[in-house]
Design an enzyme around this catalytic site. Structure first.
Site, PDB file in Angstrom:
ATOM      1  N   THR A  78      26.070  33.813  30.476  1.00 11.35           N
ATOM      2  CA  THR A  78      25.553  35.023  29.808  1.00 11.35           C
ATOM      3  C   THR A  78      24.591  34.615  28.693  1.00 11.35           C
ATOM      4  O   THR A  78      24.822  33.636  27.973  1.00 11.35           O
ATOM      5  CB  THR A  78      26.690  35.875  29.232  1.00 11.35           C
ATOM      6  OG1 THR A  78      27.390  35.129  28.232  1.00 11.35           O
ATOM      7  CG2 THR A  78      27.662  36.291  30.326  1.00 11.35           C
ATOM      8  N   ASP A 135      37.872  36.589  23.137  1.00 11.98           N
ATOM      9  CA  ASP A 135      38.416  37.914  23.446  1.00 11.98           C
ATOM     10  C   ASP A 135      37.313  38.892  23.839  1.00 11.98           C
ATOM     11  O   ASP A 135      37.516  39.759  24.690  1.00 11.98           O
ATOM     12  CB  ASP A 135      39.193  38.456  22.237  1.00 11.98           C
ATOM     13  CG  ASP A 135      40.438  37.641  21.942  1.00 11.98           C
ATOM     14  OD1 ASP A 135      41.158  37.287  22.892  1.00 11.98           O
ATOM     15  OD2 ASP A 135      40.681  37.334  20.761  1.00 11.98           O
ATOM     16  N   GLY A 136      36.128  38.758  23.223  1.00 13.17           N
ATOM     17  CA  GLY A 136      35.032  39.650  23.557  1.00 13.17           C
ATOM     18  C   GLY A 136      34.546  39.473  24.985  1.00 13.17           C
ATOM     19  O   GLY A 136      34.264  40.441  25.686  1.00 13.17           O
ATOM     20  N   THR A 137      34.470  38.208  25.436  1.00 14.87           N
ATOM     21  CA  THR A 137      34.054  37.945  26.811  1.00 14.87           C
ATOM     22  C   THR A 137      35.089  38.461  27.797  1.00 14.87           C
ATOM     23  O   THR A 137      34.751  39.071  28.825  1.00 14.87           O
ATOM     24  CB  THR A 137      33.841  36.433  27.023  1.00 14.87           C
ATOM     25  OG1 THR A 137      32.863  35.955  26.091  1.00 14.87           O
ATOM     26  CG2 THR A 137      33.371  36.133  28.441  1.00 14.87           C
ATOM     27  N   THR A 167      36.588  31.546  19.232  1.00 14.37           N
ATOM     28  CA  THR A 167      36.989  31.030  17.926  1.00 14.37           C
ATOM     29  C   THR A 167      38.485  31.210  17.697  1.00 14.37           C
ATOM     30  O   THR A 167      39.189  30.277  17.320  1.00 14.37           O
ATOM     31  CB  THR A 167      36.211  31.750  16.807  1.00 14.37           C
ATOM     32  OG1 THR A 167      34.810  31.553  17.008  1.00 14.37           O
ATOM     33  CG2 THR A 167      36.602  31.209  15.441  1.00 14.37           C
ATOM     34  N   ARG A 226      53.503  44.774  25.253  1.00 10.49           N
ATOM     35  CA  ARG A 226      53.479  44.234  26.610  1.00 10.49           C
ATOM     36  C   ARG A 226      52.217  44.759  27.290  1.00 10.49           C
ATOM     37  O   ARG A 226      51.784  45.891  27.038  1.00 10.49           O
ATOM     38  CB  ARG A 226      54.695  44.691  27.411  1.00 10.49           C
ATOM     39  CG  ARG A 226      56.021  44.428  26.718  1.00 10.49           C
ATOM     40  CD  ARG A 226      56.456  43.003  26.883  1.00 10.49           C
ATOM     41  NE  ARG A 226      57.829  42.823  26.435  1.00 10.49           N
ATOM     42  CZ  ARG A 226      58.265  41.745  25.792  1.00 10.49           C
ATOM     43  NH1 ARG A 226      57.441  40.762  25.538  1.00 10.49           N
ATOM     44  NH2 ARG A 226      59.517  41.638  25.431  1.00 10.49           N
ATOM     45  N   ASP A 237      53.435  47.532  30.634  1.00  6.65           N
ATOM     46  CA  ASP A 237      54.480  48.552  30.505  1.00  6.65           C
ATOM     47  C   ASP A 237      53.933  49.972  30.494  1.00  6.65           C
ATOM     48  O   ASP A 237      54.695  50.938  30.361  1.00  6.65           O
ATOM     49  CB  ASP A 237      55.311  48.300  29.237  1.00  6.65           C
ATOM     50  CG  ASP A 237      54.504  48.382  27.947  1.00  6.65           C
ATOM     51  OD1 ASP A 237      53.260  48.566  28.032  1.00  6.65           O
ATOM     52  OD2 ASP A 237      55.102  48.242  26.862  1.00  6.65           O
ATOM     53  N   LEU A 265      52.249  51.373  28.197  1.00  2.48           N
ATOM     54  CA  LEU A 265      52.361  51.937  26.854  1.00  2.48           C
ATOM     55  C   LEU A 265      51.451  51.204  25.870  1.00  2.48           C
ATOM     56  O   LEU A 265      51.196  50.003  26.016  1.00  2.48           O
ATOM     57  CB  LEU A 265      53.800  51.838  26.351  1.00  2.48           C
ATOM     58  CG  LEU A 265      54.866  52.622  27.117  1.00  2.48           C
ATOM     59  CD1 LEU A 265      56.257  52.226  26.628  1.00  2.48           C
ATOM     60  CD2 LEU A 265      54.649  54.117  26.967  1.00  2.48           C
ATOM     61  N   GLU A 320      34.205  44.256  19.435  1.00  2.00           N
ATOM     62  CA  GLU A 320      33.162  45.287  19.477  1.00  2.00           C
ATOM     63  C   GLU A 320      33.500  46.383  18.473  1.00  2.00           C
ATOM     64  O   GLU A 320      34.491  47.097  18.630  1.00  2.00           O
ATOM     65  CB  GLU A 320      33.042  45.904  20.876  1.00  2.00           C
ATOM     66  CG  GLU A 320      32.012  47.021  20.930  1.00  2.00           C
ATOM     67  CD  GLU A 320      32.121  47.883  22.184  1.00  2.00           C
ATOM     68  OE1 GLU A 320      31.333  48.832  22.318  1.00  2.00           O
ATOM     69  OE2 GLU A 320      33.011  47.615  23.018  1.00  2.00           O
TER      70      GLU A 320
END
Length: 326
Positions: free
Chosen positions: A39, A66-68, A96, A219, A222, A224, A280
């Site tokens: 990317t 986490d963003g990817t 990171t 979780r 679940d 939720l 984001e």
């Protein structure tokens, strides 16, 4: 027997990682048809996922933080097909903080992470679906607001590169003297909270911002959302710090926070509120967040703490309130 076909969607910041190159070569030597796409700008991940689906790829791997992960999962979630008809999702943690990978115990070593994808069958997992005035947003891990969000937004990119997750701690300490609470109403099925808060977490996963475990019981299968609201602690800062030091963060949250497990939650604020969705930022005075059950299939390690026990997974989701405040 047809060789499995994988597509690694790699964040451009990690394109020169030698360990990733070696891990990819090792998978190819074991018979996996693994192609890599890097990317460079916004929209690349979505285009590459669509291309992978058109090519009949079996597994798409998000290589980054986490963003990817959220960007790749979001693109899968946008599709009209059922989760079973879409490629499974793997994660190669290269960010990171790697909050989702840390909570899920996915190894950060590239060879071990890719080996996990090959060894462990995918499991259906939930996603967060957030509706704001500017449209629909998705997240794989956690939506957070308040103090933690400001720390994440204000942490310098150069500092993150030098210090990794410690950069969030440094920035957080710098902000401790100027925490400004925000007012909001948070409500869902059988849950109502209104007041000033300093931290807010809507969790599919458990932590964000370099290890802030706002939703320690969450979780990802679940059906939720785990909701945590940390109220303004004026006059209670000393007691809260002692609780953190002597009892741990989980116990401190139980003592001071309003917490619930809900299928959906709405947040209303008199002033514009920033929520951080896996990196984001989204700003609005009103949010509606739903849990989208089993929206993607993901490769996770055996005994992953984010997965429910088999018996619990068969239980019809409902609202279970831990605590309320008003």
């Amino acid at each position: 027997m047809t060789s499995p076909r994988w597509r690694l969607i790699l964040n451009g910041k990690s394109a020169g990682n030698d360990d990733v190159r070696k891990a990819v070569a090792a998978l190819r030597d074991r018979g996996v048809a693994l192609d890599v796409r890097v990317t460079w700008e916004g929209g690349d991940a979505e285009r590459y996922v669509a291309e992978a689906i058109a090519d009949g790829v079996d597994t798409v791997i998000a290589g980054g933080g986490d963003g990817t992960l959220s960007e790749v999962a979001t693109t899968l979630a946008h599709r009209d097909e059922d989760a079973d008809a879409l490629p499974s999702l793997g994660l190669l943690p290269l960010g990171t903080a790697n909050d989702f990978a840390s909570a899920a115990t996915i190894p950060t070593d590239p060879a071990q992470a890719l080996d996990l994808v090959q060894r462990c069958p995918p499991r259906p997992v939930d996603l967060l679906r957030l509706q704001a005035p500017d449209g629909l947003h998705w997240a794989a891990n956690l939506a957070s607001g308040g103090f933690g969000t400001q720390v994440t937004l204000e942490t310098d990119a150069g500092l993150k590169k030098m210090l990794g997750g410690l950069a969030y701690v440094v920035t957080g300490i710098a902000k401790l003297g100027r925490i400004e609470p925000m007012r909001a109403r948070v409500h869902g099925e059988g849950f109502e909270w209104e007041g000033d808060f300093i931290a807010l977490g809507i969790g599919n996963g458990r932590q964000a911002g370099g290890g802030q475990a706002l939703c320690p019981d969450a979780r990802i299968d679940d059906g939720l959302l785990d909701v945590t609201v940390v109220p303004d602690l004026s006059g209670e800062v000393g007691a809260t710090v002692r609780a953190l030091l002597t009892e741990g963060q989980h116990a401190a949250l139980e003592r001071i926070a309003a917490r619930a497990q809900l299928r959906w939650v709405e947040i209303e604020s008199p002033q514009p509120l920033n929520l951080n969705l896996d990196g984001e930022p989204v700003q609005s005075r009103h949010f509606r967040i739903d849990c989208a059950p089993g929206r993607v299939r993901m490769h996770l390690p055996p005994g992953c703490p984010l997965l429910s026990e088999p018996a619990a997974a068969e239980t019809l989701p409902g609202a279970a309130v831990h605590a309320t405040a008003s």
